[in-house]
Design an enzyme around this catalytic site. Sequence first.
Site, PDB file in Angstrom:
ATOM      1  N   LYS A   1       0.849  -1.201   0.000  1.00  0.00           N
ATOM      2  CA  LYS A   1       0.000   0.000   0.000  1.00  0.00           C
ATOM      3  C   LYS A   1       0.876   1.239   0.000  1.00  0.00           C
ATOM      4  CE  LYS A   1      -0.264  -1.554   4.628  1.00  0.00           C
ATOM      5  NZ  LYS A   1      -0.906  -2.403   5.540  1.00  0.00           N
TER       6      LYS A   1
ATOM      7  N   GLY B   1       3.262   5.091   3.320  1.00  0.00           N
ATOM      8  CA  GLY B   1       4.389   5.067   4.260  1.00  0.00           C
ATOM      9  C   GLY B   1       3.999   5.088   5.724  1.00  0.00           C
TER      10      GLY B   1
ATOM     11  N   GLY C   1      10.629   7.518  26.507  1.00  0.00           N
ATOM     12  CA  GLY C   1      10.760   8.670  25.613  1.00  0.00           C
ATOM     13  C   GLY C   1       9.582   9.612  25.715  1.00  0.00           C
TER      14      GLY C   1
ATOM     15  N   GLY D   1       9.271  12.385  23.786  1.00  0.00           N
ATOM     16  CA  GLY D   1       9.196  13.191  22.565  1.00  0.00           C
ATOM     17  C   GLY D   1       7.763  13.124  22.041  1.00  0.00           C
TER      18      GLY D   1
ATOM     19  N   ALA E   1       6.080  14.794   8.457  1.00  0.00           N
ATOM     20  CA  ALA E   1       5.473  14.500   7.158  1.00  0.00           C
ATOM     21  C   ALA E   1       5.466  15.722   6.242  1.00  0.00           C
ATOM     22  CB  ALA E   1       4.043  14.009   7.376  1.00  0.00           C
TER      23      ALA E   1
ATOM     24  N   HIS F   1     -14.036  36.753  16.899  1.00  0.00           N
ATOM     25  CA  HIS F   1     -14.430  36.472  18.273  1.00  0.00           C
ATOM     26  C   HIS F   1     -15.710  35.645  18.286  1.00  0.00           C
ATOM     27  CE1 HIS F   1     -15.110  37.158  22.529  1.00  0.00           C
ATOM     28  NE2 HIS F   1     -16.363  37.487  22.263  1.00  0.00           N
TER      29      HIS F   1
HETATM   30  C1  LIG Z   1       3.736   7.321  15.681  1.00  0.00           C
HETATM   31  C2  LIG Z   1       4.136   8.422  14.747  1.00  0.00           C
HETATM   32  C3  LIG Z   1       3.336   9.537  14.640  1.00  0.00           C
HETATM   33  C4  LIG Z   1       3.692  10.566  13.773  1.00  0.00           C
HETATM   34  N1  LIG Z   1       2.889  11.658  13.692  1.00  0.00           N
HETATM   35  C5  LIG Z   1       3.232  12.677  12.880  1.00  0.00           C
HETATM   36  C6  LIG Z   1       2.394  13.818  12.752  1.00  0.00           C
HETATM   37  O1  LIG Z   1       1.352  13.900  13.380  1.00  0.00           O
HETATM   38  N2  LIG Z   1       2.774  14.805  11.912  1.00  0.00           N
HETATM   39  C7  LIG Z   1       3.952  14.733  11.196  1.00  0.00           C
HETATM   40  O2  LIG Z   1       4.269  15.667  10.449  1.00  0.00           O
HETATM   41  N3  LIG Z   1       4.754  13.657  11.278  1.00  0.00           N
HETATM   42  C8  LIG Z   1       4.421  12.630  12.096  1.00  0.00           C
HETATM   43  N4  LIG Z   1       5.219  11.520  12.167  1.00  0.00           N
HETATM   44  C9  LIG Z   1       6.424  11.474  11.315  1.00  0.00           C
HETATM   45  C10 LIG Z   1       6.052  11.105   9.879  1.00  0.00           C
HETATM   46  O3  LIG Z   1       5.331   9.894   9.877  1.00  0.00           O
HETATM   47  C11 LIG Z   1       7.310  10.974   9.043  1.00  0.00           C
HETATM   48  O4  LIG Z   1       8.074  12.145   9.164  1.00  0.00           O
HETATM   49  C12 LIG Z   1       6.967  10.746   7.581  1.00  0.00           C
HETATM   50  O5  LIG Z   1       6.216   9.574   7.399  1.00  0.00           O
HETATM   51  C13 LIG Z   1       8.242  10.665   6.740  1.00  0.00           C
HETATM   52  O6  LIG Z   1       7.894  10.482   5.417  1.00  0.00           O
HETATM   53  P1  LIG Z   1       8.878   9.767   4.386  1.00  0.00           P
HETATM   54  O7  LIG Z   1       8.191   9.841   3.072  1.00  0.00           O
HETATM   55  O8  LIG Z   1      10.233  10.333   4.512  1.00  0.00           O
HETATM   56  O9  LIG Z   1       9.020   8.267   4.870  1.00  0.00           O
HETATM   57  P2  LIG Z   1       7.951   7.125   5.243  1.00  0.00           P
HETATM   58  O10 LIG Z   1       6.619   7.676   5.562  1.00  0.00           O
HETATM   59  O11 LIG Z   1       8.632   6.298   6.288  1.00  0.00           O
HETATM   60  O12 LIG Z   1       7.811   6.313   3.910  1.00  0.00           O
HETATM   61  C14 LIG Z   1       8.840   5.578   3.371  1.00  0.00           C
HETATM   62  C15 LIG Z   1       8.261   4.560   2.409  1.00  0.00           C
HETATM   63  O13 LIG Z   1       9.328   3.930   1.718  1.00  0.00           O
HETATM   64  C16 LIG Z   1       9.089   2.540   1.637  1.00  0.00           C
HETATM   65  N5  LIG Z   1      10.390   1.900   1.470  1.00  0.00           N
HETATM   66  C17 LIG Z   1      11.419   1.848   2.360  1.00  0.00           C
HETATM   67  N6  LIG Z   1      12.483   1.230   1.804  1.00  0.00           N
HETATM   68  C18 LIG Z   1      12.121   0.891   0.544  1.00  0.00           C
HETATM   69  C19 LIG Z   1      12.795   0.248  -0.526  1.00  0.00           C
HETATM   70  N7  LIG Z   1      14.066  -0.124  -0.426  1.00  0.00           N
HETATM   71  N8  LIG Z   1      12.119   0.050  -1.679  1.00  0.00           N
HETATM   72  C20 LIG Z   1      10.824   0.455  -1.813  1.00  0.00           C
HETATM   73  N9  LIG Z   1      10.149   1.058  -0.830  1.00  0.00           N
HETATM   74  C21 LIG Z   1      10.792   1.294   0.328  1.00  0.00           C
HETATM   75  C22 LIG Z   1       8.393   2.222   2.938  1.00  0.00           C
HETATM   76  O14 LIG Z   1       7.662   0.997   2.848  1.00  0.00           O
HETATM   77  C23 LIG Z   1       7.493   3.441   3.107  1.00  0.00           C
HETATM   78  O15 LIG Z   1       6.255   3.255   2.446  1.00  0.00           O
HETATM   79  C24 LIG Z   1       4.879  10.466  12.999  1.00  0.00           C
HETATM   80  C25 LIG Z   1       5.676   9.323  13.090  1.00  0.00           C
HETATM   81  C26 LIG Z   1       5.312   8.314  13.960  1.00  0.00           C
HETATM   82  C27 LIG Z   1       6.178   7.098  14.033  1.00  0.00           C
END
Ligand SMILES: Cc1cc2nc3c(=O)[nH]c(=O)nc-3n(C[C@H](O)[C@H](O)[C@H](O)COP(=O)(O)OP(=O)(O)OC[C@H]3O[C@@H](n4cnc5c(N)ncnc54)[C@H](O)[C@@H]3O)c2cc1C
Length: 469
Positions: free
Chosen positions: A40, A43, A183, A185, A323, A448
Amino acid sequence: MAETPKYDIAIIGSGPGGYVAAIRAGQLGLKTLVVEKDDKFGGTCLHVGCIPTKDLLLNAEVYDYFKNAKEFGIVCKEFSIDWSAIQARKTKVVTRLAKGVEFLFKKNKVESIQGYGRWAGPGRITVTDAKGQTREIQAAKIVLATGSEAKTFPGFEPDGKTILTNKEILALKAVPKSMVIMGAGAVGVEFASIFHRFGTKVTILEMLPRAVPLEDEEISAELEKAFHHQGIGLETQAKVEKATKAANGVAVSFTRPDGKAQAIEAETLLVAVGRSPNTQDVGLEKSRVKLERGFVKVDPYMQTDEPGVYAIGDLVASSPLLAHVASREGIVAVTHAAGKPVEPVNYGQIPNCTYCEPEVSSVGMTERQARDTGHKVRIGKFPFAANSKATILGSREGFVKIVSDETYGEILGVHMVGPRVTEMIAEAVVAMRLEGTVEDLAYAIHPHPTLTEAVMEAAHAAHDWAIHF
Ligand SMILES: Cc1cc2nc3c(=O)[nH]c(=O)nc-3n(C[C@H](O)[C@H](O)[C@H](O)COP(=O)(O)OP(=O)(O)OC[C@H]3O[C@@H](n4cnc5c(N)ncnc54)[C@H](O)[C@@H]3O)c2cc1C
């Protein structure tokens, strides 16, 4: 190895970095491919991060309203948690949004392949599918968007039942009676706010001296006070030593700053101590891509040291793991790759939101950072206790704090803790982007009764002119 047609751009990973980059690349007319190892799109953010946690936070808020229904004149004698219905709603929300990404790919002519992507050489990647079949793909430009995973340590490996990360905790079969969270954070305090409200006895262990340690010190102090008031346990400067199996779950041993050792038993332990970038086993060892503690070094246009290879999102060095940052970096990378002008990310104006109860949000410098960088600081602060909408909502905790420079009124940072402040921070981001002053915020008429009046009042307060306080 069969060859496939050449793409203008191939993006490895479909999180908020990768999928947004792909949509913009499609809009720019680039022949675009997304490679995703999971079945899906979306990420961490969509499946085990931002979206499911905020969905659960809403359930917890609704449950809280039921608990406090009497205060609002509603008699509600019987209510309880239906955990499987809560999980089902979460799945529905996530599925709907994941389908939205699929639709947007189609709309923007973005192609996708399911498989594990690796950089294979200039203009080449390989994709290995679930059956182990590998094919090579050519792409003029490559974007690494493989994201991150929860950090774990030997002795703290997730087992899905007692020791959990953000993934396993979202799939729990029932609300645990007790939980230790390692943690304080964003991830730790959000899960604390979810499960505490569902009835779990929560204790947070934080190694640093304060909760949400990246925020302004006064914000941390206010959140700690609120947690204390609610009955969420919080031990700061607590160094967790080990986790061992106990009769009803897990025993977590830690030491206090005075060297005193202690142990807490709980049904579950959530390990929320940061993220590790997915930069191993993606072919980078053969490339010129430079790493810094595992994270990828990039220039302002998200280019790595390997020509034609960009990196965005959680795997980028010195970039906050959020994100909206990943998405913005994705837009910068593909626009640059398309040869179009684009403004680099302004890392000084990124909103940080933590959706705990009460919520926390901020942008720019903390008061300490502003003073340490030589600014003559003027502070404006306004409490939600003096805001009419907060009183209507019955959420009077917290405040808005504006850090400005005394000379020209430049807004250096805005910090909030209180009701719905994650929705309010965008105003401060826009004001800072437009180089607005604290006086601009004070003179912009706010509606307001709204919580946003607290921002206007905090701006007035910078000159000791707050009306309602
Ligand atoms: C519990 C939690 C809550 C969060 N809440 C928030 C929030 O409220 N607001 C916010 O801004 N951020 C939040 N974050 C952080 C946010 O989820 C991340 O910063 C964001 O998802 C990063 O996006 P990305 O595209 O870099 O990576 P990801 O979202 O990690 O996506 C990476 C994708 O790459 C795929 N992938 C990895 N390696 C490979 C490969 N070799 N080949 C093909 N596919 C691959 C993975 O399967 C994944 O689908 C939260 C994180 C967590 C853990």
